[in-house]
Design an enzyme around this catalytic site. Structure first.
Site, PDB file in Angstrom:
ATOM      1  N   SER A  61       5.808  -1.267  -1.154  1.00 49.22           N
ATOM      2  CA  SER A  61       5.620  -1.947   0.130  1.00 49.22           C
ATOM      3  C   SER A  61       4.148  -2.213   0.428  1.00 49.22           C
ATOM      4  O   SER A  61       3.248  -1.673  -0.214  1.00 49.22           O
ATOM      5  CB  SER A  61       6.222  -1.127   1.279  1.00 49.22           C
ATOM      6  OG  SER A  61       5.297  -0.184   1.783  1.00 49.22           O
ATOM      7  N   VAL A  62       3.949  -3.031   1.445  1.00 45.92           N
ATOM      8  CA  VAL A  62       2.604  -3.356   1.920  1.00 45.92           C
ATOM      9  C   VAL A  62       1.864  -2.101   2.378  1.00 45.92           C
ATOM     10  O   VAL A  62       0.624  -2.062   2.371  1.00 45.92           O
ATOM     11  CB  VAL A  62       2.687  -4.399   3.057  1.00 45.92           C
ATOM     12  CG1 VAL A  62       3.365  -3.816   4.294  1.00 45.92           C
ATOM     13  CG2 VAL A  62       1.312  -4.947   3.419  1.00 45.92           C
ATOM     14  N   LYS A  63       2.606  -1.074   2.767  1.00 41.62           N
ATOM     15  CA  LYS A  63       1.983   0.124   3.329  1.00 41.62           C
ATOM     16  C   LYS A  63       1.238   0.956   2.295  1.00 41.62           C
ATOM     17  O   LYS A  63       0.475   1.864   2.654  1.00 41.62           O
ATOM     18  CB  LYS A  63       3.039   0.977   4.033  1.00 41.62           C
ATOM     19  CG  LYS A  63       3.666   0.309   5.242  1.00 41.62           C
ATOM     20  CD  LYS A  63       2.655   0.038   6.342  1.00 41.62           C
ATOM     21  CE  LYS A  63       3.330  -0.433   7.612  1.00 41.62           C
ATOM     22  NZ  LYS A  63       2.378  -0.592   8.727  1.00 41.62           N
ATOM     23  N   ASP A  64       1.428   0.653   1.013  1.00 41.95           N
ATOM     24  CA  ASP A  64       0.615   1.332  -0.007  1.00 41.95           C
ATOM     25  C   ASP A  64      -0.866   1.090   0.245  1.00 41.95           C
ATOM     26  O   ASP A  64      -1.704   1.962  -0.019  1.00 41.95           O
ATOM     27  CB  ASP A  64       0.965   0.819  -1.406  1.00 41.95           C
ATOM     28  CG  ASP A  64       2.329   1.285  -1.883  1.00 41.95           C
ATOM     29  OD1 ASP A  64       2.994   2.053  -1.166  1.00 41.95           O
ATOM     30  OD2 ASP A  64       2.733   0.872  -2.989  1.00 41.95           O
ATOM     31  N   ALA A  67      -2.047   3.317   3.159  1.00 40.88           N
ATOM     32  CA  ALA A  67      -2.098   4.708   2.702  1.00 40.88           C
ATOM     33  C   ALA A  67      -3.335   4.962   1.848  1.00 40.88           C
ATOM     34  O   ALA A  67      -4.049   5.960   2.027  1.00 40.88           O
ATOM     35  CB  ALA A  67      -0.826   5.037   1.915  1.00 40.88           C
TER      36      ALA A  67
END
Length: 353
Positions: A61-64, A67
């Site tokens: 996901s984009v959230k990598d 993070a």
């Protein structure tokens, strides 16, 4: 903070050099995702609709990106030391990215999340070694909101860091330093609009800020699900909400620090029926298997295309795939409970569980 920026820029440059070769570990594979032309919708609108394939990040996901940059920033500032613990309040995807990076760097990971999120995300977090606490859904103003519980957990431990994705602007800076430049490079600077929804505000704010600095011509348009206050915030400055949404990880009841000051030319509100139609049309017409939040972004890009007229180029974000939502989005009983079964195009209903 300048050391953080230099470190992040080094990461981006290294990834650029290595895009056709070897990258260093999980972290080296984050970013440099393809920009996909969505053929069926480009043909339908007469515009070129492009999706940044963030579901192709190593954690899915984009959230990598958030993070990675949040952890890098914490390490640079001495907030996280070897063997420490990272806590976070998340709808799932940021937690998944954090859990991957914690495994790669030897940290413990503790996740608090609303208990209405998909079982797939909870199961994956546990498989990645995270300590997971699903908690009742309450507003941010309530001390038992999942974010506040994650913060308190970190405060009770030695060598613990609360990632604070909503208000930690390392999130926004990561997109300013990576996602925005990638889009500009991949389009050769030829784009007319960028649109996506926002949960933390990091993706929208970081990308929009970068693109506006390159060209004031680029319109930046916030997409919002029902039940979120950001549409009314952009339109009239009020934090009013209307209805609710099945989408996860997007929409907001406040203006986060990541979103503060982001350039927003306009806003669109997309309902769940349009989202569900987009999920199935993209899958069956383009072969692209996307989650509801991604499809809200795509639906918003279609609306922007209609407003701007033929010949324009619109970029959006394909946040994650449908793998983490299959038990809901492709389940006839669940869709019927949400009064969304009729939104699935009739010819595709035989594919439902």
């Amino acid at each position: 903070m300048m050391n953080v920026y230099r470190s992040a820029l080094h990461h981006v440059r290294l990834a650029k050099r290595s895009i056709s070769g070897v990258v260093d570990g999980f972290e080296g594979a984050v970013g440099n995702t393809p920009l996909i032309r969505l053929r069926s919708l480009s043909k339908e609108t007469g515009c070129e609709i492009l999706g940044k394939a963030e579901f192709m990040n190593p954690g899915g996901s984009v959230k990598d990106r958030a993070a990675l940059y949040i952890i890098n920033d914490a390490e640079q500032r001495g907030l996280l030391r070897p063997g420490g613990t990272v806590t976070e309040g998340t709808a799932g995807n940021t937690g998944i990215g954090l859990a991957h990076i914690c495994l790669a760097r030897g940290y413990k990971c503790v996740i608090y999340m609303p208990n209405n999120q998909s079982q797939e995300k909870m199961d994956l977090l546990r498989a990645l070694g995270a300590e997971v606490y699903p908690v009742p859904v309450v507003p941010y103003t309530d001390p038992n909101n999942f974010n506040h519980q994650a913060r308190r957990h970190a405060e009770q431990l030695d060598n613990a860091f609360y990632a604070d994705q909503f208000d930690n602007t390392a999130n926004r800076h990561g997109h300013y330093l990576s996602t925005g430049p990638e889009i500009w490079r991949q389009t050769d600077g030829a784009l007319d609009a960028f649109t996506c929804a926002t949960g933390t505000g990091g993706t929208f704010a970081g990308v929009s800020t970068y693109l506006k600095e390159q060209s004031e011509h680029v319109q930046t348009i916030l997409a919002d699900p029902m039940g979120s206050v950001l549409y009314s915030y952009v339109k009239c400055g009020a934090l009013d909400r209307e209805g609710g949404s099945i989408t996860e990880g997007i929409g907001q009841g406040r203006v986060t620090k990541n979103l503060e000051g982001a350039p927003m030319d306009d806003a669109l509100r997309i309902d769940d029926r349009t989202v569900i139609q987009t999920v199935f049309n993209l899958l069956h017409n383009d072969g692209i298997y996307l989650g509801a939040s991604s499809c809200l972004n795509v639906a918003a890009a279609v609306e922007v295309a209609k407003k701007l007229g033929p010949g324009k180029r619109i970029v959006t974000v394909l946040c994650d795939s449908a793998n983490r939502y299959q038990s809901r989005l492709f389940n006839a009983k669940w869709l019927e409970e949400k009064d969304l079964l009729s939104a699935v195009p009739e010819q595709y209903r035989n594919s439902l569980a």
